[in-house]
Design a protein around this motif. Sequence first.
Motif, PDB file in Angstrom:
ATOM      1  N   VAL A 644     -40.748 -57.434 -73.027  1.00 54.43           N
ATOM      2  CA  VAL A 644     -41.103 -57.856 -74.377  1.00 54.43           C
ATOM      3  C   VAL A 644     -40.639 -59.289 -74.602  1.00 54.43           C
ATOM      4  O   VAL A 644     -39.466 -59.621 -74.375  1.00 54.43           O
ATOM      5  N   ILE A 645     -41.553 -60.132 -75.044  1.00 51.51           N
ATOM      6  CA  ILE A 645     -41.235 -61.502 -75.441  1.00 51.51           C
ATOM      7  C   ILE A 645     -40.761 -61.475 -76.889  1.00 51.51           C
ATOM      8  O   ILE A 645     -41.359 -60.804 -77.733  1.00 51.51           O
ATOM      9  N   ASP A 646     -39.690 -62.187 -77.159  1.00 49.98           N
ATOM     10  CA  ASP A 646     -39.168 -62.241 -78.524  1.00 49.98           C
ATOM     11  C   ASP A 646     -40.031 -63.188 -79.349  1.00 49.98           C
ATOM     12  O   ASP A 646     -39.662 -64.316 -79.648  1.00 49.98           O
ATOM     13  N   SER A 647     -41.211 -62.711 -79.693  1.00 47.55           N
ATOM     14  CA  SER A 647     -42.164 -63.496 -80.476  1.00 47.55           C
ATOM     15  C   SER A 647     -43.195 -62.539 -81.036  1.00 47.55           C
ATOM     16  O   SER A 647     -43.709 -61.680 -80.317  1.00 47.55           O
ATOM     17  N   ARG A 648     -43.495 -62.671 -82.324  1.00 46.55           N
ATOM     18  CA  ARG A 648     -44.539 -61.868 -82.945  1.00 46.55           C
ATOM     19  C   ARG A 648     -45.888 -62.594 -82.923  1.00 46.55           C
ATOM     20  O   ARG A 648     -46.840 -62.136 -83.520  1.00 46.55           O
ATOM     21  N   LYS A 649     -45.962 -63.726 -82.224  1.00 45.26           N
ATOM     22  CA  LYS A 649     -47.193 -64.512 -82.190  1.00 45.26           C
ATOM     23  C   LYS A 649     -47.899 -64.421 -80.842  1.00 45.26           C
ATOM     24  O   LYS A 649     -48.770 -65.221 -80.546  1.00 45.26           O
ATOM     25  N   GLY A 650     -47.491 -63.476 -80.022  1.00 48.28           N
ATOM     26  CA  GLY A 650     -48.158 -63.303 -78.739  1.00 48.28           C
ATOM     27  C   GLY A 650     -47.517 -64.066 -77.605  1.00 48.28           C
ATOM     28  O   GLY A 650     -47.803 -63.804 -76.442  1.00 48.28           O
ATOM     29  N   GLY A 651     -46.662 -65.031 -77.920  1.00 49.23           N
ATOM     30  CA  GLY A 651     -45.941 -65.747 -76.873  1.00 49.23           C
ATOM     31  C   GLY A 651     -46.730 -66.801 -76.135  1.00 49.23           C
ATOM     32  O   GLY A 651     -46.177 -67.508 -75.301  1.00 49.23           O
ATOM     33  N   PHE A 652     -48.042 -66.912 -76.397  1.00 50.16           N
ATOM     34  CA  PHE A 652     -48.874 -67.902 -75.703  1.00 50.16           C
ATOM     35  C   PHE A 652     -48.624 -67.848 -74.197  1.00 50.16           C
ATOM     36  O   PHE A 652     -48.429 -68.872 -73.539  1.00 50.16           O
ATOM     37  N   ALA A 653     -48.586 -66.643 -73.632  1.00 55.25           N
ATOM     38  CA  ALA A 653     -48.189 -66.462 -72.236  1.00 55.25           C
ATOM     39  C   ALA A 653     -49.301 -66.880 -71.280  1.00 55.25           C
ATOM     40  O   ALA A 653     -50.475 -66.587 -71.509  1.00 55.25           O
ATOM     41  N   HIS A 654     -48.908 -67.558 -70.166  1.00 50.94           N
ATOM     42  CA  HIS A 654     -49.847 -67.977 -69.132  1.00 50.94           C
ATOM     43  C   HIS A 654     -49.298 -67.549 -67.773  1.00 50.94           C
ATOM     44  O   HIS A 654     -48.177 -67.902 -67.404  1.00 50.94           O
ATOM     45  N   LEU A 655     -50.100 -66.821 -67.038  1.00 47.76           N
ATOM     46  CA  LEU A 655     -49.726 -66.348 -65.715  1.00 47.76           C
ATOM     47  C   LEU A 655     -50.025 -67.418 -64.678  1.00 47.76           C
ATOM     48  O   LEU A 655     -51.068 -68.077 -64.728  1.00 47.76           O
ATOM     49  N   SER A 656     -49.113 -67.590 -63.719  1.00 48.01           N
ATOM     50  CA  SER A 656     -49.335 -68.574 -62.657  1.00 48.01           C
ATOM     51  C   SER A 656     -50.477 -68.113 -61.753  1.00 48.01           C
ATOM     52  O   SER A 656     -50.769 -66.915 -61.652  1.00 48.01           O
TER      53      SER A 656
END
Length: 755
Positions: A644-656
């Motif tokens: 879990v990312i500590d963010s309620r905004k989706g974390g703007f995650a990008h996979l390498s």
Amino acid sequence: MFNSTSHPLEAAMRIALQPPPLRPQFEAALRQRLQRAATVPRASVLHWRPSRRLALAGLVAAVVLAITLAIGPQRVLAQVLSWFGYVPGAGYVETEGGLRVLAKPVIHEQDGIRVSVLDGLIDDKHTVLTILFEGIRQEQKPTSEDIPGCWPSPALQLPSGEQLVATGGGGGGGPSWMQMELTYPALPADVNEATLQIPCVPEVLPGLGPENMQVPLLFEPAPEGFLALPVQPLIPATEPAAAPHGFVLSVEDYVEMEDGYLIRGRLSWEESEFTTPEFWYIDLKMVDADGNNIPVEFEEFPNPPTDPDQRYLVWALRTNTKYITSPAQITLADLAVRILQSPETAEELSVDLGANPTHGQVWQLNAELPLGEHTAVLDSLTFEQREDGTYSLMARILFDPTVITYAQVLDKDNRSQMFGMYGGQTEAGAVEISTIYDYLPTGVHRFWIDNYFVRLEGPWSAGLTLPPPSGDPLPAEACFMPQDWQALLAAPNAELPTGIRGRLLFEGGRVTDFDGTMYGEPIQGVWPALSPDGTQLAYVDNTGLYLTQIDSGQRKQISQGGAYSPVWSPTGERLAYIQVGQGVGLVNSDGSGQRMLPAAAADMIGIAGWMPDGSTLVVVSIVPEGSMLQSIDLNSGAIRDHFVIDSRKGGFAHLSPDGQQIVYSGSLFGSMYYGLYVSKLDGSDTRLLAQPDGEIVYMTTGAWSPDGDWLLLNPRDPIELEPSPQHPVLINIEACQAYLVPGVLGSVVGWARDP
């Protein structure tokens, strides 16, 4: 604050918040308990107070002093403090009396909605419930912010028929769920049953969801072993510091937690000319004896008291480390205090709006308005005709930010039935405030500044001695710090490393190479995504998902409306996207094979990327704890939770590109801004990649290089609403090498190899 010669009980007395008048019954009971405690050891019963405030009801100096003289100050102090504790997630507790908890979680299902009462606690002042609503569908929600959904809070009905209404609370939610924590008055001591009456589901439109639900609740005494952390008195490390402007900062007590300390103190103004101050901000900093900055966050924000006779406020800070050398120092550099002006005495400015002001009309004023010893400038007024049929005048106010932090303009001649304002600070020393009118304002109007915040210079400080350092030292600095950004701006790199090349995609759909050469034309849409070979651009408009051939400009639609966040597969043959309110969909690049994944869920709000084999997607789902990273097997539909990312905004995650690392935006302890982190997909080996501050933040996580060795970051000014374009920063993940990309400006959202 107290020193080695002051009475030890003084600190405990100062902890008390707003004590009511002394009751004879309490005086007798307190005297009896203290005297009995002097000879008879006694076990404590936990008593939780969800308000997180410690109130020592009826404790006054005369009573305590008399008892102290009778049985000894040290034993009194130890006994008084033994009545208090702290429960993580609950707050400060009193160990006198009893705590009741929900006997077991309660689940109620009605018309497709599941209501779960997850937790419940009762002390002598409050009842707190945690309620989770699940199964909310998109079509049950309002389609516009102007259309309200359900808003009445659930009530508690006692067996006697008496109803307890919520006195406070909060919560949040995702596309399909809503969680609330509500506070009610305490259930009577002899009542352990109640019925939660839920008029409707939060945010659901009337008639589209279950209504008038009845959920029975049963409470019981807290189980044995439910322990509270002890509250310890703090011995100040220094004599009371100077009190600029009559304000004094002091420390009171601390709680040792598993991963840090909870430190409580107060800011008082007994000798200040500001008798009922309201504060723009209170920014406390902590430094240990070795000069290390210790990150802190407010556990209890120092809200001004509601009682004008209370000349202090209480604050509580939390650290995320116990590796702190003493004596440490808590410091407040400055304050901003509200000054109210009277409409009868404040300077005003008359402006003739004419007989028929038009949309966009501007009155350039540049008029000075005195604010006590200072001055603000009413720079301009801008007229707007709003879509809802109302009108507004936006006032732009300028001031010296070193002495004024905020100012608000009012119109003495506003005759609107419903008063409304919106706006705020746009940059340091500038505020834009819009006043709403429910009629067309014409003729002469008088404007004045009704309140402003003046900055008071400190510093105020309080020294404290904590237990010896324990645990791990604070981690090293981030790979990229704000000072690194400033250094790059001052002395840009002569050239980029060898081998850095490819096509870059910017917000707005602009495609360039590293020297700024542009390919194709910018799109008329949002959510652009660059194909792996750099030849096609996917994007979204209000009619659906489109593909454009960058060199030829040829365009085709491949899905209907409601799609966003398209992400290309590694081969460029397919795209994954989010369908509003439904989750993840797939479509081939020729428009065929469109389908929703069987595992799709409304709470899936982002796609981090594809695994290299093209058979697994990494997505982000909103959960009560934050943003959950999950993998979806496209063949079986199996979902695997990662972390879990500590963010309620989706974390703007990008996979390498190799699927081994993920970069994301998450909360940074002690900061109001998100930091950029990089970790393995299971959440291990987490590192802070880029740290923000008040002058630089990272709004998106940028773009990976095609080989996965480099990452492009997008720094920006956090204050500017419409920031000026910035040069992206190129960072080598492993070596922490940073380069300014000199040939282009803007926020990079994609990086593909050259065709």
